[in-house]
Design an enzyme around this catalytic site. Structure first.
Site, PDB file in Angstrom:
ATOM      1  N   TRP A  27      43.171  45.831  43.332  1.00 14.69           N
ATOM      2  CA  TRP A  27      42.816  45.607  45.031  1.00 14.69           C
ATOM      3  C   TRP A  27      42.208  44.543  45.025  1.00 14.69           C
ATOM      4  O   TRP A  27      41.736  43.457  45.608  1.00 14.69           O
ATOM      5  CB  TRP A  27      43.503  46.935  45.572  1.00 14.69           C
ATOM      6  CG  TRP A  27      42.830  46.962  46.945  1.00 14.69           C
ATOM      7  CD1 TRP A  27      43.317  46.065  47.997  1.00 14.69           C
ATOM      8  CD2 TRP A  27      43.567  48.501  47.583  1.00 14.69           C
ATOM      9  NE1 TRP A  27      43.073  46.859  49.014  1.00 14.69           N
ATOM     10  CE2 TRP A  27      42.931  47.900  48.746  1.00 14.69           C
ATOM     11  CE3 TRP A  27      43.356  49.558  47.335  1.00 14.69           C
ATOM     12  CZ2 TRP A  27      43.376  48.974  50.058  1.00 14.69           C
ATOM     13  CZ3 TRP A  27      43.125  50.511  48.265  1.00 14.69           C
ATOM     14  CH2 TRP A  27      43.608  50.199  49.542  1.00 14.69           C
ATOM     15  N   TYR A  64      46.983  42.480  48.770  1.00 19.66           N
ATOM     16  CA  TYR A  64      46.160  42.277  48.111  1.00 19.66           C
ATOM     17  C   TYR A  64      45.343  41.117  48.368  1.00 19.66           C
ATOM     18  O   TYR A  64      45.650  39.944  48.036  1.00 19.66           O
ATOM     19  CB  TYR A  64      45.628  43.203  46.466  1.00 19.66           C
ATOM     20  CG  TYR A  64      45.873  44.503  46.236  1.00 19.66           C
ATOM     21  CD1 TYR A  64      46.888  45.063  47.603  1.00 19.66           C
ATOM     22  CD2 TYR A  64      46.131  44.373  45.184  1.00 19.66           C
ATOM     23  CE1 TYR A  64      47.053  46.335  47.577  1.00 19.66           C
ATOM     24  CE2 TYR A  64      47.049  46.131  44.889  1.00 19.66           C
ATOM     25  CZ  TYR A  64      47.245  47.050  46.094  1.00 19.66           C
ATOM     26  OH  TYR A  64      47.890  48.243  45.650  1.00 19.66           O
ATOM     27  N   CYS A 217      39.661  58.119  42.103  1.00 21.95           N
ATOM     28  CA  CYS A 217      38.918  58.319  43.897  1.00 21.95           C
ATOM     29  C   CYS A 217      38.329  57.414  44.810  1.00 21.95           C
ATOM     30  O   CYS A 217      36.836  57.131  44.957  1.00 21.95           O
ATOM     31  CB  CYS A 217      38.531  59.666  43.677  1.00 21.95           C
ATOM     32  SG  CYS A 217      38.134  60.324  45.507  1.00 21.95           S
ATOM     33  N   GLY A 289      40.806  50.368  39.060  1.00 25.15           N
ATOM     34  CA  GLY A 289      40.952  49.502  39.810  1.00 25.15           C
ATOM     35  C   GLY A 289      39.102  49.137  39.274  1.00 25.15           C
ATOM     36  O   GLY A 289      38.742  50.240  38.469  1.00 25.15           O
ATOM     37  N   ALA A 290      39.179  47.496  39.456  1.00 26.69           N
ATOM     38  CA  ALA A 290      37.763  47.617  38.936  1.00 26.69           C
ATOM     39  C   ALA A 290      37.714  45.869  39.289  1.00 26.69           C
ATOM     40  O   ALA A 290      38.170  45.079  39.703  1.00 26.69           O
ATOM     41  CB  ALA A 290      37.351  47.321  37.434  1.00 26.69           C
ATOM     42  N   GLN A 295      32.455  47.812  34.749  1.00 24.31           N
ATOM     43  CA  GLN A 295      33.130  48.532  34.922  1.00 24.31           C
ATOM     44  C   GLN A 295      34.209  49.085  34.350  1.00 24.31           C
ATOM     45  O   GLN A 295      34.614  49.728  33.503  1.00 24.31           O
ATOM     46  CB  GLN A 295      33.409  48.524  36.290  1.00 24.31           C
ATOM     47  CG  GLN A 295      32.321  48.039  37.682  1.00 24.31           C
ATOM     48  CD  GLN A 295      33.005  48.436  38.695  1.00 24.31           C
ATOM     49  OE1 GLN A 295      34.633  48.015  38.958  1.00 24.31           O
ATOM     50  NE2 GLN A 295      31.988  48.327  39.700  1.00 24.31           N
TER      51      GLN A 295
HETATM   52  N1  LIG Z   1      50.629  51.777  45.983  1.00 23.98           N
HETATM   53  C1  LIG Z   1      50.062  51.452  46.418  1.00 23.98           C
HETATM   54  O1  LIG Z   1      49.908  52.360  47.868  1.00 23.98           O
HETATM   55  C2  LIG Z   1      48.028  51.881  46.095  1.00 23.98           C
HETATM   56  C3  LIG Z   1      47.384  52.343  46.883  1.00 23.98           C
HETATM   57  C4  LIG Z   1      45.810  51.949  46.363  1.00 23.98           C
HETATM   58  C5  LIG Z   1      45.764  51.337  44.682  1.00 23.98           C
HETATM   59  N2  LIG Z   1      46.959  51.292  44.444  1.00 23.98           N
HETATM   60  C6  LIG Z   1      47.106  50.744  43.120  1.00 23.98           C
HETATM   61  O2  LIG Z   1      45.853  51.435  42.149  1.00 23.98           O
HETATM   62  C7  LIG Z   1      44.820  50.851  41.258  1.00 23.98           C
HETATM   63  C8  LIG Z   1      43.734  51.669  41.790  1.00 23.98           C
HETATM   64  O3  LIG Z   1      43.059  52.242  43.099  1.00 23.98           O
HETATM   65  P1  LIG Z   1      41.903  52.046  43.351  1.00 23.98           P
HETATM   66  O4  LIG Z   1      41.035  50.906  43.282  1.00 23.98           O
HETATM   67  O5  LIG Z   1      42.027  52.198  44.745  1.00 23.98           O
HETATM   68  O6  LIG Z   1      41.094  53.609  43.344  1.00 23.98           O
HETATM   69  P2  LIG Z   1      40.440  53.455  42.251  1.00 23.98           P
HETATM   70  O7  LIG Z   1      40.938  52.947  41.247  1.00 23.98           O
HETATM   71  O8  LIG Z   1      39.869  54.847  42.019  1.00 23.98           O
HETATM   72  O9  LIG Z   1      38.386  52.988  42.221  1.00 23.98           O
HETATM   73  C9  LIG Z   1      38.594  51.678  41.988  1.00 23.98           C
HETATM   74  C10 LIG Z   1      36.825  51.273  42.387  1.00 23.98           C
HETATM   75  O10 LIG Z   1      35.755  52.537  41.799  1.00 23.98           O
HETATM   76  C11 LIG Z   1      35.111  51.674  41.040  1.00 23.98           C
HETATM   77  N3  LIG Z   1      34.566  51.538  40.075  1.00 23.98           N
HETATM   78  C12 LIG Z   1      35.567  51.309  39.083  1.00 23.98           C
HETATM   79  N4  LIG Z   1      35.436  51.869  38.222  1.00 23.98           N
HETATM   80  C13 LIG Z   1      34.072  51.845  37.791  1.00 23.98           C
HETATM   81  C14 LIG Z   1      32.814  52.222  36.844  1.00 23.98           C
HETATM   82  N5  LIG Z   1      33.375  52.781  35.640  1.00 23.98           N
HETATM   83  N6  LIG Z   1      32.131  52.501  37.178  1.00 23.98           N
HETATM   84  C15 LIG Z   1      31.206  52.362  38.847  1.00 23.98           C
HETATM   85  N7  LIG Z   1      32.589  51.819  39.521  1.00 23.98           N
HETATM   86  C16 LIG Z   1      33.437  52.014  39.550  1.00 23.98           C
HETATM   87  C17 LIG Z   1      35.649  49.883  42.100  1.00 23.98           C
HETATM   88  O11 LIG Z   1      34.819  49.594  43.259  1.00 23.98           O
HETATM   89  P3  LIG Z   1      32.354  49.374  43.503  1.00 23.98           P
HETATM   90  O12 LIG Z   1      32.413  48.506  42.764  1.00 23.98           O
HETATM   91  O13 LIG Z   1      33.254  48.697  45.133  1.00 23.98           O
HETATM   92  O14 LIG Z   1      32.675  50.756  44.090  1.00 23.98           O
HETATM   93  C18 LIG Z   1      36.826  50.036  41.960  1.00 23.98           C
HETATM   94  O15 LIG Z   1      36.808  48.918  42.655  1.00 23.98           O
HETATM   95  C19 LIG Z   1      44.216  49.726  42.481  1.00 23.98           C
HETATM   96  O16 LIG Z   1      43.362  48.757  42.351  1.00 23.98           O
HETATM   97  C20 LIG Z   1      45.548  49.232  43.015  1.00 23.98           C
HETATM   98  O17 LIG Z   1      45.796  48.189  41.804  1.00 23.98           O
HETATM   99  C21 LIG Z   1      47.784  51.313  45.071  1.00 23.98           C
END
Ligand SMILES: NC(=O)c1ccc[n+]([C@@H]2O[C@H](COP(=O)([O-])OP(=O)(O)OC[C@H]3O[C@@H](n4cnc5c(N)ncnc54)[C@H](OP(=O)(O)O)[C@@H]3O)[C@@H](O)[C@H]2O)c1
Length: 325
Positions: A27, A64, A217, A289-290, A295
Site C-alpha cells: 500500500w 494502491y 497498527c 507494509g514497509a 524497516q
Molecule cells: N485488504 C485491505 O482492505 C487492506 C487494508 C489495509 C492494508 N492492507 C494490506 O496490508 C498491508 C499492511 O498494512 P498497512 O501497510 O496498512 O499497515 P502496517 O503494516 O501495520 O504498517 C505499515 C507502515 O508502518 C511503517 N513501518 C513498517 N515497518 C516499520 C518498521 N520496522 N519501523 C518503523 N516503521 C515501520 C511504515 O510507514 P511509515 O514509515 O510511514 O511510518 C509502513 O508503511 C498493506 O500494505 C496492504 O498490502 C489491506
C-alpha cells in the site's frame, strides 16, 4: 541466526500457496496516503530486502497509488520473479485518481479490473485474487462469486480470497463460490478477528488461509512514535483517531511495555508485534507494509522469532491484555 525457510512458510489450505509468515504489503509504496517520504528507489530496495530475507509473497491492489504500487513491484521483481506469489485485489473503482473509491462487484467490472491487473503485473494469471471490500452496490453475490469461479476456470486467476468480510458475509459468500483466504485487520492493538470471524475462518472446510493486515497498527507498534508525533495532511494517520488523544497515549504505553520485552530478547519491537500476530490461532501470515529496506530488516526478524518457544509469550499476552482500545 539462520532459519530453515520451510519452517517459516505456511500453506493456505486447499491451495499450493506456501507463504512466508511475513508478507510484504504494497500500500505505502503506491506513494499516496502515506505521507511525503515515499521514494520509488527506496521502495525497490525494500522489495529486494524482503526477497533476500525469504519473503516470498507481496500483497498489492489496483487502488494502491492507482496502479503505481503494481508498477514499482514489477520493476523491483525484474529477474527475480521465479517462485514469488503476488496477491492482488479486485472490485474497487474510482473516477479519476483523486476521486472517492467505491466497491463494484459486478461481473463486467470484475473482468475489466482483472484484465488491468494482469497487464500492470505483466502476467497471464493472478496467484491470489482477493475481493477488496464487500459489495456496496446491488450485485447479487451469486453473480460475483460465479464470475470469480469463471475467471479461475479460464486460468486467469489461481485462487480466490476475500478482504474485510465479517463472519456472516463470509458464510454467505461461501455458499456461492469457492473461497481460499480471508484478509482482515489484526494486530496486538486491534483484535476483533478473535471472535466469530476466527471461528468462521477456522471452521471452514478446508479452513481459510487468514492474512492479517495492518499488523503493525500502521506503524504504531514499531515504537517510533511519541505523544507529540504528528503527520502531514498527505498521511492517512493524520485522520486516524488511533493516533490522537488518550487513545494514542494508551497505545503508546502498551508499546513501551512491549519494547522492554523486545529489548530483553534483543529484537526490534516491530518484530515482536509481528511474531505475536503470526503465532495466534487461525493466522496464516502477517502482511507488513514497509517503505524502506531498514524497516523490512526489522520486520522479517519476526519469522524466526515466531518459532521461538523460549520467548516470554505469556508475558507478551499479559502486557497486551491491559490494552482497552
Ligand atoms: N485488504 C485491505 O482492505 C487492506 C487494508 C489495509 C492494508 N492492507 C494490506 O496490508 C498491508 C499492511 O498494512 P498497512 O501497510 O496498512 O499497515 P502496517 O503494516 O501495520 O504498517 C505499515 C507502515 O508502518 C511503517 N513501518 C513498517 N515497518 C516499520 C518498521 N520496522 N519501523 C518503523 N516503521 C515501520 C511504515 O510507514 P511509515 O514509515 O510511514 O511510518 C509502513 O508503511 C498493506 O500494505 C496492504 O498490502 C489491506
Amino acid at each position: 541466526m539462520l532459519t530453515d525457510p520451510s519452517s517459516t512458510r505456511r500453506r493456505i489450505p486447499g491451495t499450493d500457496l506456501d507463504l512466508s509468515t511475513v508478507g510484504f504489503g504494497c500500500w505505502a509504496i503506491g506513494g499516496q496516503w502515506w505521507g511525503d517520504d515515499v521514494d520509488d528507489g527506496a521502495s525497490v530496495r525494500a522489495v529486494h530486502a524482503a526477497l533476500d530475507a525469504g519473503v516470498n509473497w507481496f500483497d498489492t491492489a489496483p487502488l494502491y497509488g492507482h496502479g503505481h504500487a503494481d508498477d514499482v513491484l514489477v520493476r523491483a521483481l525484474a529477474g527475480r520473479r521465479q517462485g514469488v506469489v503476488i496477491a492482488t485485489k479486485v472490485g474497487v473503482r474510482w473516477d479519476g485518481a483523486g476521486a472517492h473509491a467505491r466497491s463494484d462487484l459486478s461481473p463486467s467490472w470484475l473482468r475489466e479490473d482483472v484484465e488491468s491487473s494482469l497487464r500492470r503485473l505483466k502476467t497471464d494469471r493472478i496467484d491470489l485474487l482477493q475481493v477488496h471490500w464487500p459489495c456496496q452496490r446491488p450485485t447479487p453475490l451469486a453473480e460475483t462469486m460465479g464470475t470469480l469461479d469463471a475467471l479461475r476456470a479460464e486460468g486467469k486467476v489461481r485462487w480466490v480470497g476475500l478482504c474485510n468480510y465479517n463472519a456472516d458475509g463470509l458464510r454467505l459468500a461461501q455458499q456461492h463460490g469457492e473461497v481460499h483466504s480471508l484478509q482482515t485487520p489484526y494486530s496486538a492493538l486491534r483484535r476483533e478477528f478473535e471472535s466469530s470471524l476466527r471461528e468462521a475462518a477456522t471452521r471452514s472446510e478446508p479452513p481459510l488461509g487468514v492474512l492479517a493486515y495492518e499488523p503493525l497498527c500502521r506503524g504504531l507498534l514499531t515504537g517510533k512514535f511519541h505523544p507529540r508525533s504528528t503527520f502531514p495532511d498527505s498521511d492517512l494517520r493524520a485522520r486516524d483517531e488511533r493516533f490522537t488523544g488518550s487513545r494514542f497515549l494508551r497505545a503508546l504505553t502498551i508499546v513501551s511495555r512491549l519494547s522492554l520485552l523486545a529489548r530483553r530478547l534483543d529484537v526490534p519491537v516491530a518484530a515482536l508485534a509481528l511474531a505475536w500476530v503470526i503465532r495466534q490461532p487461525g493466522i496464516t501470515a502477517a502482511i507488513a507494509g514497509a517503505k524502506r529496506a531498514s524497516q523490512v530488516h526489522e520486520n522479517v526478524a519476526a519469522m524466526a522469532l515466531a518459532e521461538r518457544e523460549d520467548a516470554p509469550w505469556a508475558e507478551v499476552d499479559r502486557v497486551l491484555s491491559a490494552y482497552r482500545g
